[in-house]
Scaffold this active site. Structure first.
Site, PDB file in Angstrom:
ATOM      1  N   HIS A 169     -64.429  11.750  63.856  1.00  0.00           N
ATOM      2  CA  HIS A 169     -63.621  12.039  62.657  1.00  0.00           C
ATOM      3  C   HIS A 169     -63.661  10.907  61.639  1.00  0.00           C
ATOM      4  O   HIS A 169     -63.067  11.032  60.564  1.00  0.00           O
ATOM      5  CB  HIS A 169     -62.171  12.342  63.035  1.00  0.00           C
ATOM      6  CG  HIS A 169     -62.017  13.543  63.916  1.00  0.00           C
ATOM      7  ND1 HIS A 169     -62.520  14.779  63.576  1.00  0.00           N
ATOM      8  CD2 HIS A 169     -61.440  13.698  65.137  1.00  0.00           C
ATOM      9  CE1 HIS A 169     -62.253  15.652  64.552  1.00  0.00           C
ATOM     10  NE2 HIS A 169     -61.604  15.017  65.514  1.00  0.00           N
ATOM     11  N   HIS A 185     -63.175  19.734  68.339  1.00  0.00           N
ATOM     12  CA  HIS A 185     -62.836  19.569  66.916  1.00  0.00           C
ATOM     13  C   HIS A 185     -64.089  19.354  66.071  1.00  0.00           C
ATOM     14  O   HIS A 185     -65.038  18.696  66.510  1.00  0.00           O
ATOM     15  CB  HIS A 185     -61.884  18.387  66.745  1.00  0.00           C
ATOM     16  CG  HIS A 185     -60.618  18.514  67.526  1.00  0.00           C
ATOM     17  ND1 HIS A 185     -60.471  17.998  68.809  1.00  0.00           N
ATOM     18  CD2 HIS A 185     -59.439  19.118  67.221  1.00  0.00           C
ATOM     19  CE1 HIS A 185     -59.249  18.273  69.255  1.00  0.00           C
ATOM     20  NE2 HIS A 185     -58.603  18.962  68.319  1.00  0.00           N
ATOM     21  N   ASP A 197     -62.716  18.510  75.395  1.00  0.00           N
ATOM     22  CA  ASP A 197     -61.501  19.228  75.010  1.00  0.00           C
ATOM     23  C   ASP A 197     -61.766  20.711  74.761  1.00  0.00           C
ATOM     24  O   ASP A 197     -60.857  21.450  74.371  1.00  0.00           O
ATOM     25  CB  ASP A 197     -60.802  18.563  73.809  1.00  0.00           C
ATOM     26  CG  ASP A 197     -61.739  18.081  72.732  1.00  0.00           C
ATOM     27  OD1 ASP A 197     -62.951  18.365  72.802  1.00  0.00           O
ATOM     28  OD2 ASP A 197     -61.257  17.416  71.781  1.00  0.00           O
ATOM     29  N   TYR A 232     -58.500  15.565  76.822  1.00  0.00           N
ATOM     30  CA  TYR A 232     -57.159  14.988  76.946  1.00  0.00           C
ATOM     31  C   TYR A 232     -56.373  15.491  78.151  1.00  0.00           C
ATOM     32  O   TYR A 232     -56.560  16.637  78.590  1.00  0.00           O
ATOM     33  CB  TYR A 232     -56.369  15.297  75.651  1.00  0.00           C
ATOM     34  CG  TYR A 232     -57.113  14.804  74.451  1.00  0.00           C
ATOM     35  CD1 TYR A 232     -57.059  13.461  74.097  1.00  0.00           C
ATOM     36  CD2 TYR A 232     -57.948  15.644  73.713  1.00  0.00           C
ATOM     37  CE1 TYR A 232     -57.791  12.976  73.038  1.00  0.00           C
ATOM     38  CE2 TYR A 232     -58.690  15.171  72.632  1.00  0.00           C
ATOM     39  CZ  TYR A 232     -58.603  13.831  72.313  1.00  0.00           C
ATOM     40  OH  TYR A 232     -59.343  13.346  71.266  1.00  0.00           O
ATOM     41  N   ASP A 241     -67.664  18.461  70.838  1.00  0.00           N
ATOM     42  CA  ASP A 241     -66.203  18.294  70.936  1.00  0.00           C
ATOM     43  C   ASP A 241     -65.533  19.549  70.380  1.00  0.00           C
ATOM     44  O   ASP A 241     -66.079  20.210  69.496  1.00  0.00           O
ATOM     45  CB  ASP A 241     -65.791  17.062  70.123  1.00  0.00           C
ATOM     46  CG  ASP A 241     -64.316  16.722  70.237  1.00  0.00           C
ATOM     47  OD1 ASP A 241     -63.989  15.803  70.997  1.00  0.00           O
ATOM     48  OD2 ASP A 241     -63.490  17.388  69.550  1.00  0.00           O
TER      49      ASP A 241
END
Ligand code: OKP
Ligand code: ZN
Length: 341
Positions: free
Chosen positions: A159, A197, A284, A323, A195
């Site tokens: 990010h 995201h 994740d 996570y 990922d």
């Protein structure tokens, strides 16, 4: 499979994350790297080394110098301003506002933030540098002619944009690694972001460049962080036209859907002419991840590794998210197993 790991990740240990209107213990915490390290060793990946002491030369080719200087100094400036809590952005350089960097530290944090979820603390910069060094050291393992490396990066990086932090990220480890591969002989490389995201930072780094193909499989930004980038019509611009590909997917997405996107991304990476692939690996996408909404199982992660391996390219895996659940270690180890199978 060489594993690169630094104890210095523990220097990133924030007490706060602004989540659901409260300051909670961050999801992105030191136990993650410890659990992952234990699981990969347990799975037989015991060639674990510390990273080499690289400086900022490679990072300066993908990040803004003033941004890196901000990261290096923000904590001391925050303390000097008399603040006692962790440094959290609360005011942002949004639409139709000046992009001048304020002298005031609160203003500077807002200028460089893309989210308020990432509290900056003493040691965060040092941990981010150690994480970046893991990625560069992994890239150099490939540069030396090896096929696989796993950089156990923490904090994550995907990010982090050219001049933006947030989403638990400060320096874009995968992006720096891609640059390192180019600087040591590769003509073209790819970053494959699996990922949950969207890899908004990585997309930002290379959006106008034709030497790095970026692909990201992720939760549809209409429903998931980072919300403001990651749509299917973002394909790159200028020299980078056609060198970015996004695969936004809906809540509940299972392996049989997710893997078709993976297959398409790998085909495009091959067609692009990438000579190596950096995998931005978040686990994740797991069905029980606490902040995500895909439905991959632990066995799917083995399939993921095998599918990526079948493309036949050298692979550097850089750790991103995943996570809260004990399976994060197993899921990472399964990807590595699948790669080497
Ligand atoms: C980082 B990586 C919980 C959700 C919002 C942003 C998630 C960052 C994910 N407050 N925080 O891509 O796994
Ligand atoms: Zn993630």
């Amino acid at each position: 499979m060489r594993v690169i790991y630094s104890e210095d990740h523990k220097l990133r240990d924030a007490r706060t994350e602004l989540h659901a209107g409260q300051l909670v213990t961050p999801f992105e915490a030191p136990f993650r790297a410890e659990w992952i390290l234990a699981a990969v060793k347990q799975a037989g990946f015991t060639d674990v080394v510390a990273p080499d002491a690289h400086g900022l030369e490679t990072a300066l080719k993908v990040h803004d110098p003033a941004y890196l200087d901000f990261l290096a100094t923000v904590w001391d400036r925050w303390v000097a301003a008399g603040f006692t809590g962790e440094a959290i952005a609360n005011s942002f350089a949004v639409r139709r506002t000046s992009q001048r960097v304020p002298d005031n530290i609160v203003g500077a944090i807002g200028h460089y933030a893309n989210a308020a979820d990432t509290s900056i603390t003493k040691g965060s910069y040092e941990a981010a540098i150690a994480s970046m060094r893991c990625a560069i050291t992994g890239a150099d393992w490939l540069n030396a002619g090896n096929r696989f490396a796993f950089a156990l990066c923490r904090p994550p990086g995907h990010h982090a944009g050219i001049d933006l932090f947030g989403g638990y990220c400060f320096i874009n480890n995968s992006g720096v690694a891609a640059q390192r591969l180019l600087d040591h002989g590769a003509r073209k490389v790819a970053v494959l972001d699996v990922d949950f995201h969207h890899g908004n930072g990585t997309q930002d780094l290379f959006y106008h460049r034709g030497d790095v193909f970026t692909a990201s499989l992720h939760g549809d930004p209409m429903h998931a962080f980072p919300y403001f980038l990651g749509h299917a019509d973002e394909e790159g611009e200028g020299e980078g036209e056609g060198s970015n590909r996004n695969y936004p997917m809906p809540p509940g997405t299972p392996w049989h859907v997710w893997s078709s996107a993976l297959a398409d991304a790998l085909t495009r990476i091959k067609t692009f002419g990438a000579e190596a692939v950096v995998v931005a690996l978040g686990v994740d996408t797991f069905e029980r991840d606490p902040i995500s909404f895909f439905s991959l199982t632990s066995d799917d992660f083995t399939r993921m590794g095998a599918t990526i391996s079948a493309a036949g390219l050298p692979v550097l895996v850089c750790m991103e998210g995943g996570y809260g659940v004990p399976e994060i270690g197993l899921n990472v180890a399964n990807v590595l197993k699948g790669l080497e199978a």
